[in-house]
Design an enzyme around this catalytic site. Structure first.
Site, short mmCIF file in Angstrom:
data_model
loop_
_atom_site.label_atom_id
_atom_site.label_comp_id
_atom_site.label_asym_id
_atom_site.label_seq_id
_atom_site.Cartn_x
_atom_site.Cartn_y
_atom_site.Cartn_z
N ARG A 95 0.84 -1.20 0.00
CA ARG A 95 0.00 0.00 0.00
C ARG A 95 0.88 1.25 0.00
O ARG A 95 0.57 2.24 -0.69
CB ARG A 95 -0.92 0.01 1.21
CG ARG A 95 -1.73 1.29 1.32
CD ARG A 95 -2.68 1.29 2.50
NE ARG A 95 -3.43 2.54 2.56
CZ ARG A 95 -4.42 2.79 3.40
NH1 ARG A 95 -4.80 1.87 4.27
NH2 ARG A 95 -5.05 3.94 3.38
N ASN A 149 -10.63 -4.37 -0.69
CA ASN A 149 -10.44 -3.26 -1.63
C ASN A 149 -9.47 -3.64 -2.75
O ASN A 149 -8.70 -4.58 -2.59
CB ASN A 149 -9.90 -2.04 -0.86
CG ASN A 149 -11.02 -1.21 -0.27
OD1 ASN A 149 -12.08 -1.08 -0.85
ND2 ASN A 149 -10.77 -0.65 0.91
N ASP A 172 -18.11 -0.14 3.50
CA ASP A 172 -18.68 0.49 4.69
C ASP A 172 -18.59 2.01 4.67
O ASP A 172 -19.08 2.67 5.57
CB ASP A 172 -17.99 -0.03 5.94
CG ASP A 172 -16.54 0.42 6.01
OD1 ASP A 172 -15.86 0.42 4.97
OD2 ASP A 172 -16.07 0.78 7.10
N HIS A 202 -16.81 4.07 -3.76
CA HIS A 202 -16.00 5.26 -3.47
C HIS A 202 -16.19 6.35 -4.52
O HIS A 202 -15.29 7.14 -4.79
CB HIS A 202 -14.50 4.90 -3.38
CG HIS A 202 -14.16 4.12 -2.15
ND1 HIS A 202 -12.88 3.67 -1.86
CD2 HIS A 202 -14.93 3.70 -1.11
CE1 HIS A 202 -12.89 3.02 -0.71
NE2 HIS A 202 -14.12 3.03 -0.24
N TYR A 268 -14.75 10.29 -1.07
CA TYR A 268 -13.65 9.93 -1.97
C TYR A 268 -13.66 10.74 -3.27
O TYR A 268 -12.67 10.73 -4.00
CB TYR A 268 -13.69 8.44 -2.29
CG TYR A 268 -13.09 7.57 -1.22
CD1 TYR A 268 -11.80 7.06 -1.32
CD2 TYR A 268 -13.82 7.26 -0.08
CE1 TYR A 268 -11.25 6.27 -0.33
CE2 TYR A 268 -13.29 6.47 0.93
CZ TYR A 268 -11.99 5.98 0.80
OH TYR A 268 -11.46 5.19 1.79
N ARG A 288 -0.77 7.82 3.95
CA ARG A 288 -1.77 7.17 4.79
C ARG A 288 -1.29 5.79 5.27
O ARG A 288 -1.55 5.39 6.40
CB ARG A 288 -3.08 7.05 4.00
CG ARG A 288 -4.17 6.23 4.67
CD ARG A 288 -4.72 6.89 5.90
NE ARG A 288 -5.76 6.06 6.52
CZ ARG A 288 -6.16 6.15 7.77
NH1 ARG A 288 -5.62 7.05 8.57
NH2 ARG A 288 -7.10 5.35 8.23
#
Length: 445
Positions: A95, A149, A172, A202, A268, A288
């Site tokens: 990520r 995701n 969610d 999103h 988003y 993040r």
């Protein structure tokens, strides 16, 4: 009514969210009783940290539930009614690369949006398809509730590659936003809001929000959002938004909503409508992913280790997550025919009248033992239609690239993303992402 007890496997047992999901399942034994709960992950060392804590939690709070944690697919997926999947292929280290590589080129670095989301999607497809196949081999009557995701790309891949599978893709984030909106409006919780919503994962808009008496909530909400976004209080040190990136996202809704003042946006959309702002306010050396590793991951794993060492969770700080509550509600509707109205990611087939039939859209659905039935949102305006069709094309091109092992298709996907300024920049990012993902992506030619 006595409800039949269910058997559940959580795929992604080493996630920092797993203990919260276990807590939610235990807290909802009246709504969704369990006979068996299993954790499955291919990373044993990580899962063991969570599993040892979950074993203590279950022993203290619901000892009648049979518990196990395993890395063996047959053991994990045999005799289950539901697979709750939230895997992260490549973990937080990948990520971090998803976020930092685009930022090097002045492009949004985010785990589900833009090039980072595309990179993550290319990794996730194989992992989720593998879970579907395990489920169908060992428990062919089970349902998979997938919240791995990037859900939009995963949903498109499962639609094509496993079209007959009993899989529902969910997110969610709309629930989290509605919780904030309920706080803003002084309502008990998000279930007091009856809404109409359309879009992609999103990537969507609310067109209507009413209370249970039918009163229009949008005028009051608009006034608040213009000043404070989706933050429930004026104080920008709102304890609900401890992490800086989320606080900024909920505040930025002030500007996102201004683009179409008749609707309320998914948070988003800031990445697509204000990518220059996002890049300018991003730290290319601390994204993040770093925030999660330094904050949530350390806190959750430390608490899991503490529970295991003390052999008690009486005073634990682990709480049931809001996404876990959403999953329980969905699973309960499928198991017990409760006809819940829920936002799901499903094949369009006319739900949004002027969008492609085979687009994977996020719309309200009625959920029962029959599965799900999408509600018709009608035709949508040119602005949203144009944005959605562009993003649908991106998601389809990613799956094309995966299936065809096509460099060109993935270059096209990144070039078409609204977050990327040119095909030149797209190619530069793609070449770096290929190098970073050699262990995970198919070879592109």
């Amino acid at each position: 009514m006595v409800r039949e007890k269910q058997s559940v496997v959580i795929a992604g047992g080493g996630s920092t969210y797993t203990a919260g999901i276990v807590m939610m399942l235990i807290n909802n034994q009246d709504r969704f009783p369990l006979r068996k709960l299993k954790l499955y992950d291919n990373d044993k060392s990580r899962q063991d940290i969570v599993a040892k804590a979950c074993e203590v939690i279950i022993q203290e709070r619901a000892p009648e539930i049979e518990f196990a944690a395993t890395t063996d697919p047959e053991e994990a997926f045999s005799d289950v009614d539901f697979v709750m999947a939230h895997i992260r292929v490549g973990g937080l280290k990948m990520r971090e690369k998803d976020e930092k590589i685009p930022l090097k080129h002045g492009v949004v670095g985010q785990e589900t949006c833009g090039p980072g989301g595309i990179a993550y999607g290319m990794r996730s497809i194989k992992g989720v398809i593998e879970l579907v196949d395990y489920m169908e081999k060992y428990s062919p009557n089970a349902w998979m509730l997938n919240y791995s995701n990037p859900a939009a790309i995963v949903a498109e891949a499962t639609r094509r590659m496993r079209p007959e599978s009993k899989i529902i893709n969910i997110c969610d984030m709309p629930v989290a936003i509605k919780k904030s909106i309920a706080d803003i409006l002084g309502l008990k919780d998000e279930n007091e809001i009856v809404d109409r919503y359309y879009g992609l994962n999103h990537f969507g808009w609310w067109t209507e929000m009413r209370d249970k008496e039918g009163n229009d909530l949008m005028p009051i909400l608009r006034d608040h959002v213009r000043k404070y976004g989706y933050t429930a209080v004026v104080d920008e040190n709102n304890p609900l938004l401890e992490e800086a990136s989320w606080k900024d996202t909920f505040l930025k809704v002030r500007d996102v909503q201004g683009v179409d003042q008749a609707t309320m946006p998914n948070t988003y959309l800031k990445y697509y409508l204000y990518p220059d702002y996002v890049v300018a306010h991003s730290n290319p050396d601390y994204t993040r992913a770093n925030e999660v590793m330094d904050h949530r991951e350390k806190i959750v794993f430390a608490e899991c280790r503490r529970i295991a060492a003390n052999q008690t969770a009486v005073d634990t700080s682990i709480e049931a997550g809001e996404h876990a509550e959403f999953i329980v509600q969905l699973a309960g509707a499928l198991a017990y025919n409760t006809y819940e109205r829920m936002l799901l990611i499903v094949k369009n087939e006319g739900a949004i009248a002027n969008i492609s039939e085979d687009a994977m859209v996020e719309v309200p659905c009625i959920v029962s033992k029959r599965g799900y039935e999408p509600l018709c949102m009608g035709k949508i305006p040119h602005f949203q239609k144009g944005m959605i069709e562009q993003q649908v094309a991106v998601e389809k091109l990613v799956v094309d690239a995966y299936q065809q092992q096509s460099y060109e298709k993935l270059w096209q996907a990144i070039s078409l993303s609204k977050t990327v300024p040119s095909a030149t920049v797209a190619k530069q990012i793609l070449d770096e992402l290929i190098e970073a993902n050699k262990e995970y992506w198919p070879t592109l030619v």
